[in-house]
Scaffold this motif. Structure first.
Motif, PDB file in Angstrom:
ATOM      1  N   GLU A 147       0.829  -1.200   0.000  1.00 25.09           N
ATOM      2  CA  GLU A 147       0.000   0.000   0.000  1.00 25.09           C
ATOM      3  C   GLU A 147       0.867   1.257   0.000  1.00 25.09           C
ATOM      4  O   GLU A 147       2.025   1.236   0.394  1.00 25.09           O
ATOM      5  N   ASN A 148       0.258   2.341  -0.428  1.00 25.36           N
ATOM      6  CA  ASN A 148       0.966   3.618  -0.402  1.00 25.36           C
ATOM      7  C   ASN A 148       1.076   4.113   1.035  1.00 25.36           C
ATOM      8  O   ASN A 148       0.090   4.154   1.770  1.00 25.36           O
ATOM      9  N   THR A 149       2.248   4.497   1.437  1.00 28.64           N
ATOM     10  CA  THR A 149       2.472   4.955   2.805  1.00 28.64           C
ATOM     11  C   THR A 149       3.649   5.910   2.834  1.00 28.64           C
ATOM     12  O   THR A 149       4.519   5.890   1.945  1.00 28.64           O
ATOM     13  N   PHE A 150       3.628   6.757   3.833  1.00 29.75           N
ATOM     14  CA  PHE A 150       4.734   7.690   4.029  1.00 29.75           C
ATOM     15  C   PHE A 150       5.671   7.206   5.132  1.00 29.75           C
ATOM     16  O   PHE A 150       6.545   7.956   5.561  1.00 29.75           O
ATOM     17  N   VAL A 151       5.454   5.973   5.596  1.00 30.55           N
ATOM     18  CA  VAL A 151       6.364   5.360   6.566  1.00 30.55           C
ATOM     19  C   VAL A 151       7.134   4.268   5.834  1.00 30.55           C
ATOM     20  O   VAL A 151       6.730   3.108   5.787  1.00 30.55           O
ATOM     21  N   THR A 152       8.221   4.639   5.229  1.00 37.43           N
ATOM     22  CA  THR A 152       9.032   3.723   4.434  1.00 37.43           C
ATOM     23  C   THR A 152      10.458   3.699   4.975  1.00 37.43           C
ATOM     24  O   THR A 152      10.891   4.651   5.646  1.00 37.43           O
ATOM     25  N   PRO A 153      11.209   2.641   4.702  1.00 30.12           N
ATOM     26  CA  PRO A 153      12.606   2.587   5.154  1.00 30.12           C
ATOM     27  C   PRO A 153      13.443   3.793   4.736  1.00 30.12           C
ATOM     28  O   PRO A 153      14.198   4.325   5.570  1.00 30.12           O
ATOM     29  N   PRO A 154      13.346   4.265   3.480  1.00 36.74           N
ATOM     30  CA  PRO A 154      14.146   5.444   3.127  1.00 36.74           C
ATOM     31  C   PRO A 154      13.801   6.679   3.963  1.00 36.74           C
ATOM     32  O   PRO A 154      14.689   7.429   4.376  1.00 36.74           O
ATOM     33  N   LEU A 155      12.491   6.885   4.218  1.00 34.58           N
ATOM     34  CA  LEU A 155      12.090   8.047   5.006  1.00 34.58           C
ATOM     35  C   LEU A 155      12.495   7.889   6.471  1.00 34.58           C
ATOM     36  O   LEU A 155      12.917   8.853   7.115  1.00 34.58           O
ATOM     37  N   LEU A 156      12.363   6.680   6.993  1.00 32.13           N
ATOM     38  CA  LEU A 156      12.785   6.433   8.370  1.00 32.13           C
ATOM     39  C   LEU A 156      14.289   6.651   8.528  1.00 32.13           C
ATOM     40  O   LEU A 156      14.751   7.270   9.497  1.00 32.13           O
ATOM     41  N   ALA A 157      15.059   6.148   7.575  1.00 30.70           N
ATOM     42  CA  ALA A 157      16.513   6.304   7.632  1.00 30.70           C
ATOM     43  C   ALA A 157      16.918   7.768   7.495  1.00 30.70           C
ATOM     44  O   ALA A 157      17.854   8.238   8.155  1.00 30.70           O
ATOM     45  N   LYS A 158      16.182   8.506   6.658  1.00 27.38           N
ATOM     46  CA  LYS A 158      16.494   9.920   6.463  1.00 27.38           C
ATOM     47  C   LYS A 158      16.278  10.712   7.742  1.00 27.38           C
ATOM     48  O   LYS A 158      17.010  11.686   8.020  1.00 27.38           O
ATOM     49  N   GLN A 159      15.283  10.313   8.532  1.00 23.75           N
ATOM     50  CA  GLN A 159      14.989  11.012   9.786  1.00 23.75           C
ATOM     51  C   GLN A 159      15.806  10.488  10.955  1.00 23.75           C
ATOM     52  O   GLN A 159      15.524  10.812  12.113  1.00 23.75           O
ATOM     53  N   GLY A 160      16.818   9.665  10.689  1.00 27.95           N
ATOM     54  CA  GLY A 160      17.760   9.253  11.723  1.00 27.95           C
ATOM     55  C   GLY A 160      17.516   7.882  12.319  1.00 27.95           C
ATOM     56  O   GLY A 160      18.266   7.446  13.202  1.00 27.95           O
ATOM     57  N   PHE A 161      16.484   7.159  11.857  1.00 28.44           N
ATOM     58  CA  PHE A 161      16.144   5.873  12.452  1.00 28.44           C
ATOM     59  C   PHE A 161      16.849   4.710  11.760  1.00 28.44           C
ATOM     60  O   PHE A 161      17.074   4.734  10.547  1.00 28.44           O
ATOM     61  N   TYR A 162      17.157   3.692  12.545  1.00 26.71           N
ATOM     62  CA  TYR A 162      17.560   2.397  11.993  1.00 26.71           C
ATOM     63  C   TYR A 162      16.719   1.323  12.675  1.00 26.71           C
ATOM     64  O   TYR A 162      16.231   1.512  13.804  1.00 26.71           O
ATOM     65  N   PHE A 163      16.512   0.215  11.994  1.00 24.09           N
ATOM     66  CA  PHE A 163      15.657  -0.845  12.531  1.00 24.09           C
ATOM     67  C   PHE A 163      16.417  -1.623  13.602  1.00 24.09           C
ATOM     68  O   PHE A 163      17.477  -2.177  13.361  1.00 24.09           O
TER      69      PHE A 163
END
Length: 694
Positions: A147-163
């Motif tokens: 589905e379309n979402t704005f919570v994606t790995p690239p966006l999370l990584a850009k905002q400083g997050f890692y899994f």
């Protein structure tokens, strides 16, 4: 790691300041500069031979550190988190809550725009690179969703997050905080949802750099994180040995109180905050840290007080005690401004409005949308159609049923307020800033009473304009005096109008400007000495009328009587606070320091449009109070007074007390006026030389 130690101008006593925390380690010359610097950046201060965090109270044993070792840049921050996790607590500093850290040891983020920052002081520097963070999402649970979402790995990584887990949890590489449960955010239509979630949960330096200070400030103010949401999405982790029958954190303790009896005299939140969890039998609780059991609770007992008396060496209690001066900084205007910086009020002058709020005593309380006064605790929803002090005065009136204003900031009798040097003034009546406009208001009075021009000009030069035919009001502080009261002028015949203004409203900024700081300091000093003399007289008068062996109640009655007395009482008979001619009068006594607590971090008085929810309170708590922080930390029975009675520096006791002590009883300050505490700040001592004449 590159250390930037700025030149040493004025160091304010603000615990949130990295520079000030660094200063507290200046005597530990056996440790390398870089070690002391890292301790300060990790939230620690050096106080009374202890290295501790003033936000959560955990300590570091400095004797366990190697004097010659060079520690990794993230060593002390990770140690900080490990110790907090062991206690099962949250630390406001590690969560990057509003105004818990002022990064004045770092180069300005604005000056580094366009440069690639190294982020050497990150908690997890191994993930400071975007590509490294992105690679960690190969097993993220929502990776395969179509589905379309704005919570994606690239966006999370850009905002400083890692899994990092657990479950769908991600961790900010810079601040080290974990955010879980993204199932709802996945469906959010806000394209900046990841940035928003990071900013409102953990407004760290990295997200401030990415999103901007204004975005981060308003994310936390307009989208407040509730306690329940914090527990759900930012779970506490514990390094303690797991025991299936024993909670390991305050959150886990709180969850055990689902069946806590409704008749119990102590709230579950208070019990959990002090380490207790419910054993499921009547009122029986146990501390998860020291195993203290309490099975009888009566009205008047408190969780913290009971725990402290019965097991005062418990690590949780010791941590709480170490934070007892954590709110001292709220009397500092610079710190108050830091809590408000960047907030948006839908006006074209947000920055000026924030400066005016801070100058009038307001600050944003912790991680909430409550903007409240540091001295009377009223909440305000600022409007742009009138001055902040005028709004403050209207709110302060509601503190009592009478018409007397009962906030000493509003009364211009608050010497412990530490102002920002050389800032603009914020008058309550800006339309009368010009002396010519003030003179015009006296025209009718002059025609009726045939007074001389010089009579009018003296009052206008002292800052007054005509409010009614009997009273004049200061354009700056908003307080009033009788325009020509013969009894008043006879009693204070040694004063001209300017000095009379200073006598009743000594911290008015206009009076300070025209008479000079040195004169105002002397006024404050004289008021304090006179209060002390009256206290001595009251004490001996009381003793002479009682038995030779006074009881504890007799001491209490002396303290209460004298603490509410002031030398302005002598004129009360003909300067009424309750006359129809004035809305404030301004001659009520300055109330003494007090101790009270309100629940859930709210005030009994709020603006009518305040975003905060209203709560019902006991009427006995809404009486006028003095210059102190009325909210207790974590709703416990310990008082977080920003004004330290016997200390100027919050970390070192006053060097020498006056030897002229005739009374040997425990008591609070007779008056909130104490020049010694005022001159504890270098900025105030420096300012005292500006107006001196050669």
């Amino acid at each position: 790691m590159t250390i930037t130690v700025l030149e040493r101008p004025i160091i304010d006593h603000i615990i949130a300041s990295e520079k000030y925390r660094f200063e507290t380690f200046s005597s530990l010359l056996n440790f390398p500069l870089i070690t002391r610097h890292q301790l300060a950046l990790s939230g620690f201060i050096y106080r009374e031979t202890k290295c501790l965090c003033p936000q959560c109270g955990i300590t570091i044993d400095l004797t366990s550190l190697d004097d010659n070792a060079i520690y990794a840049s993230n060593y002390f921050r990770k140690l900080h988190r490990e110790k907090v996790s062991y206690l099962g607590k949250r630390c406001a500093f590690l969560l990057c809550e509003s105004a818990t850290n002022i990064d004045d040891l770092h180069p300005s983020l604005i000056s580094q725009q366009g440069e690639k920052l190294q982020w050497d002081d990150a908690e997890q520097p191994d993930f400071s690179d975007y590509n490294v963070r992105l690679q960690t999402f190969h097993s993220w649970p929502y990776l395969q969703q179509g589905e379309n979402t704005f919570v994606t790995p690239p966006l999370l990584a850009k905002q400083g997050f890692y899994f990092s887990g657990p479950d769908d949890g991600v961790t900010c590489f810079y601040c080290g905080n974990i955010l879980t449960n993204w199932s709802e955010a996945i469906h959010d239509t806000n394209k900046n949802i990841v940035q928003l979630e990071h900013a409102r949960f953990f407004p760290c330096r990295f997200i401030t750099y990415i999103a901007g200070g204004k975005f981060v400030a308003n994310a936390g103010y307009l989208h407040v994180v509730s306690d329940q949401e914090r527990r759900l999405r930012n779970p506490m982790t514990s390094k303690a040995v797991k025991n299936s029958n024993k909670p390991q954190s305050i959150d886990e303790c709180l969850s055990t109180f689902e069946n806590w009896p409704s008749y119990a005299p102590v709230l579950p939140k208070d019990l959990a905050q002090t380490g207790f969890y419910y054993l499921g039998e009547e009122l029986k609780v146990r501390c998860y840290m020291c195993d203290l059991e309490v099975d009888e609770w009566h009205h008047g007992m408190t969780a913290f007080g009971t725990h402290k008396r019965r097991r005062g060496n418990c690590e949780i209690i010791q941590a709480i005690l170490s934070t007892k001066t954590g709110d001292f900084q709220c009397v500092n205007e610079k710190w108050r401004l830091q809590t408000l910086d960047g907030l948006s009020f839908e006006s074209d002058c947000d920055q000026r409005l924030c400066r005016e709020l801070a100058a009038c005593g307001f600050y944003r309380f912790k991680n909430t949308n409550n903007i409240r006064c540091a001295y009377c605790a009223v909440l305000i929803q600022p409007k742009i159609d009138s001055s902040i002090m005028s709004q403050h005065r209207n709110l302060a009136k509601q503190l009592k049923k009478s018409s007397t204003v009962d906030c000493i900031m509003v009364r211009a009798r608050c010497p412990r307020n530490i102002v920002v040097p050389d800032r603009e003034r914020f008058p309550e009546y800006p339309e009368y800033q010009s002396i010519f406009d003030r003179i015009k208001t006296f025209k009718i009075y002059q025609e009726r009473y045939k007074v001389l021009d010089n009579f009018i000009r003296e009052r206008a030069e002292a800052g007054f304009f005509l409010d009614t035919m009997k009273r004049m009001r200061c354009f700056q502080c908003g307080n009033s005096l009788p325009i020509n009261n013969k009894n008043l002028l006879r009693k204070y015949s040694q004063y001209d109008i300017q000095k009379l203004h200073a006598h009743f409203y000594p911290t008015c900024e206009w009076v300070k400007e025209i008479l000079g700081f040195k004169y105002i300091a002397q006024v404050l000093f004289d008021r304090t000495k006179l209060n002390e003399i009256e206290y001595q007289q009251s004490y001996y008068t009381h003793l002479s009328s009682t038995s030779s062996r006074p009881t504890r109640n007799s001491f209490l009655s002396v303290s209460i009587t004298s603490s509410n007395s002031d030398h302005t009482l002598a004129i009360k008979s003909y300067l009424s606070d309750y006359s129809a001619e004035s809305d404030d009068g301004g001659y009520g006594t300055v109330p003494a320091l007090f101790k009270a607590q309100f629940i859930d971090h709210t005030s009994p008085i709020q603006s009518s449009t305040s975003p905060s929810s209203t709560t019902s309170y006991d009427s006995s708590l809404t009486t006028a109070q003095a210059c102190t922080d009325v909210i207790t930390n974590d709703s416990q029975d310990r008082w977080t007074l920003p004004i330290l009675t016997n200390q100027t520096n919050p970390f070192k006791p006053l060097a020498a007390e006056s030897k002229l002590r005739f009374i040997d009883i425990a008591r609070t300050d007779i008056s909130p006026v104490d020049p010694r505490a005022f001159f504890a700040y270098e900025s105030n001592r420096l300012d005292s030389f500006k107006k001196t004449k050669s």
